[in-house]
Scaffold this active site. Structure first.
Site, PDB file in Angstrom:
ATOM      1  N   ARG A  43      47.369  40.554  49.824  1.00 21.07           N
ATOM      2  CA  ARG A  43      48.090  41.805  50.083  1.00 21.07           C
ATOM      3  C   ARG A  43      49.543  41.513  50.462  1.00 21.07           C
ATOM      4  O   ARG A  43      50.153  42.212  51.276  1.00 21.07           O
ATOM      5  CB  ARG A  43      47.403  42.631  51.179  1.00 21.07           C
ATOM      6  CG  ARG A  43      45.916  42.872  50.915  1.00 21.07           C
ATOM      7  CD  ARG A  43      45.228  43.627  52.035  1.00 21.07           C
ATOM      8  NE  ARG A  43      43.787  43.415  51.990  1.00 21.07           N
ATOM      9  CZ  ARG A  43      42.937  43.768  52.934  1.00 21.07           C
ATOM     10  NH1 ARG A  43      43.364  44.398  54.018  1.00 21.07           N
ATOM     11  NH2 ARG A  43      41.635  43.523  52.809  1.00 21.07           N
ATOM     12  N   GLU A  69      48.568  39.040  45.593  1.00 20.50           N
ATOM     13  CA  GLU A  69      47.399  39.901  45.402  1.00 20.50           C
ATOM     14  C   GLU A  69      47.688  41.280  45.970  1.00 20.50           C
ATOM     15  O   GLU A  69      48.343  41.415  47.020  1.00 20.50           O
ATOM     16  CB  GLU A  69      46.188  39.268  46.102  1.00 20.50           C
ATOM     17  CG  GLU A  69      44.866  39.977  45.846  1.00 20.50           C
ATOM     18  CD  GLU A  69      44.479  40.948  46.950  1.00 20.50           C
ATOM     19  OE1 GLU A  69      43.484  41.670  46.768  1.00 20.50           O
ATOM     20  OE2 GLU A  69      45.180  41.016  47.989  1.00 20.50           O
ATOM     21  N   ASP A  71      46.005  45.669  45.945  1.00 23.14           N
ATOM     22  CA  ASP A  71      44.856  46.544  45.702  1.00 23.14           C
ATOM     23  C   ASP A  71      45.316  47.855  45.087  1.00 23.14           C
ATOM     24  O   ASP A  71      46.305  48.444  45.541  1.00 23.14           O
ATOM     25  CB  ASP A  71      44.130  46.835  47.015  1.00 23.14           C
ATOM     26  CG  ASP A  71      43.701  45.567  47.731  1.00 23.14           C
ATOM     27  OD1 ASP A  71      42.827  44.867  47.201  1.00 23.14           O
ATOM     28  OD2 ASP A  71      44.251  45.273  48.818  1.00 23.14           O
ATOM     29  N   HIS A  84      44.558  49.412  50.140  1.00 23.69           N
ATOM     30  CA  HIS A  84      43.278  48.714  50.198  1.00 23.69           C
ATOM     31  C   HIS A  84      42.115  49.650  50.504  1.00 23.69           C
ATOM     32  O   HIS A  84      41.101  49.644  49.809  1.00 23.69           O
ATOM     33  CB  HIS A  84      43.312  47.603  51.249  1.00 23.69           C
ATOM     34  CG  HIS A  84      41.999  46.900  51.400  1.00 23.69           C
ATOM     35  ND1 HIS A  84      41.019  47.313  52.291  1.00 23.69           N
ATOM     36  CD2 HIS A  84      41.479  45.826  50.751  1.00 23.69           C
ATOM     37  CE1 HIS A  84      39.967  46.525  52.176  1.00 23.69           C
ATOM     38  NE2 HIS A  84      40.216  45.624  51.261  1.00 23.69           N
ATOM     39  N   GLU A 152      43.757  43.847  42.163  1.00 22.26           N
ATOM     40  CA  GLU A 152      42.353  44.175  42.405  1.00 22.26           C
ATOM     41  C   GLU A 152      42.116  45.666  42.215  1.00 22.26           C
ATOM     42  O   GLU A 152      42.799  46.505  42.823  1.00 22.26           O
ATOM     43  CB  GLU A 152      41.914  43.774  43.818  1.00 22.26           C
ATOM     44  CG  GLU A 152      40.462  44.134  44.077  1.00 22.26           C
ATOM     45  CD  GLU A 152      39.928  43.688  45.421  1.00 22.26           C
ATOM     46  OE1 GLU A 152      38.822  44.136  45.801  1.00 22.26           O
ATOM     47  OE2 GLU A 152      40.607  42.890  46.097  1.00 22.26           O
ATOM     48  N   LYS A 154      40.088  48.614  43.194  1.00 24.16           N
ATOM     49  CA  LYS A 154      39.226  48.975  44.315  1.00 24.16           C
ATOM     50  C   LYS A 154      38.328  50.147  43.936  1.00 24.16           C
ATOM     51  O   LYS A 154      38.815  51.235  43.595  1.00 24.16           O
ATOM     52  CB  LYS A 154      40.061  49.358  45.544  1.00 24.16           C
ATOM     53  CG  LYS A 154      40.970  48.251  46.055  1.00 24.16           C
ATOM     54  CD  LYS A 154      40.192  47.038  46.520  1.00 24.16           C
ATOM     55  CE  LYS A 154      39.349  47.307  47.739  1.00 24.16           C
ATOM     56  NZ  LYS A 154      38.690  46.085  48.240  1.00 24.16           N
TER      57      LYS A 154
END
Length: 283
Positions: A43, A69, A71, A84, A152, A154
């Site tokens: 993050r 990285e 989200d 996130h 990512e 989510k």
């Protein structure tokens, strides 16, 4: 044909032949092996700046992370934003700003509403006014930092059209669909496969710990597996490498665990402290 890209060779050698530290020669061997390990900023540099903000991504770039990285979730009006949690309560002032919108889920607010939120003050006063970035804003910042992106998805099953919108956005910027500059990961593996089907040049990573039998299937649409630090063993690293999969581990912020995983031969470590891993990698 399956996507059989070999993992980082030096890390693979470490998995097949664990190092025994015995004087300068062994130390040199360690440094050569560890030099190939990817620093993945979790993050952003989230130990030092509010997670999933442009400030955290810029700092991760300054700390020389290889991958940053982040989200991704989807707003009520179909925009991709970098958050996130399912709700905005932990990392923004949404309760104060929109008290009537309980339970303050990302999918229930529009981008205009989310852009009014303060996403930095919860972390430290000096970050007051940091906003929740869109995916486009985050990727521009990571591109400027000359880092790679690890995106990512989510809970993608909760956001109709998320994968389609992601693919369309990436297609609009060829920078992210060349030279393996972007990786998509998720605990929902079928969405990783869906992105791979649409954009074969985008790398795929499955979050979690596929068992030995599942690893054979994963390699058809992904280049890496990304389990938690607790579930990584030297044998599992060898299993992944034997199936031509790289292996990352999350989320590690202490030196002892980093060293243990480096000795196992992992190809990347996800950390809130990219500067610590940089120092270890330098020997």
């Amino acid at each position: 044909m399956p996507r059989l890209r070999a993992p980082i060779f030096l890390a693979g050698l470490a998995a097949l032949a664990p190092l025994v530290v015995a004087g300068p020669a062994a130390a040199d061997r360690e440094r050569r092996v560890w030099a190939g390990v990817q620093i993945i900023a979790h993050r952003g540099a989230s130990a030092y700046a509010p997670e999933n903000t442009l400030a955290a991504f810029r700092l991760a770039g300054q700390m020389r992370a290889d991958l940053i990285e982040l989200d991704v979730r989807q707003t009520k009006d179909g925009h991709l934003v970098v958050v996130h949690d399912r709700t905005l309560t932990r990392t923004t002032d949404v309760k104060r700003r929109f008290p009537k919108l309980k339970p303050w889920r990302v999918r229930d607010l529009t981008l205009k509403q989310i852009k009014k939120l303060d996403a930095g003050s919860w972390f430290a006063r000096r970050y007051k006014g940091e906003r929740v970035p869109t995916l486009a804003e985050a990727l521009r910042t990571i591109k400027a930092a000359r880092a790679k992106a690890l995106v990512e998805l989510k809970n993608p099953e909760e956001y109709p059209g998320l994968t389609r919108r992601l693919v369309a956005q990436l297609e609009d910027d060829p920078y992210w669909t060349s030279y393996e500059r972007l990786t998509v990961q998720s605990f929902s593996w079928r969405y990783v496969k869906a992105v791979n089907d649409a954009l074969p040049a985008v790398r795929g990573t499955v979050l979690g710990r596929p068992d030995s039998a599942e690893l054979f299937g994963v390699r058809w649409y992904a280049e890496a597996v990304h389990p938690s630090k607790q579930s990584v063993t030297a044998q599992y690293v060898r299993d992944a490498h034997q199936r031509w999969l790289e292996i990352y581990a999350y989320t590690i912020n202490d030196e002892d665990t980093m060293l243990r995983l480096l000795e196992y031969g992992v190809d990347g470590i996800t950390t809130d402290r990219p500067d610590l891993l940089w120092d270890l990698r330098q020997g």
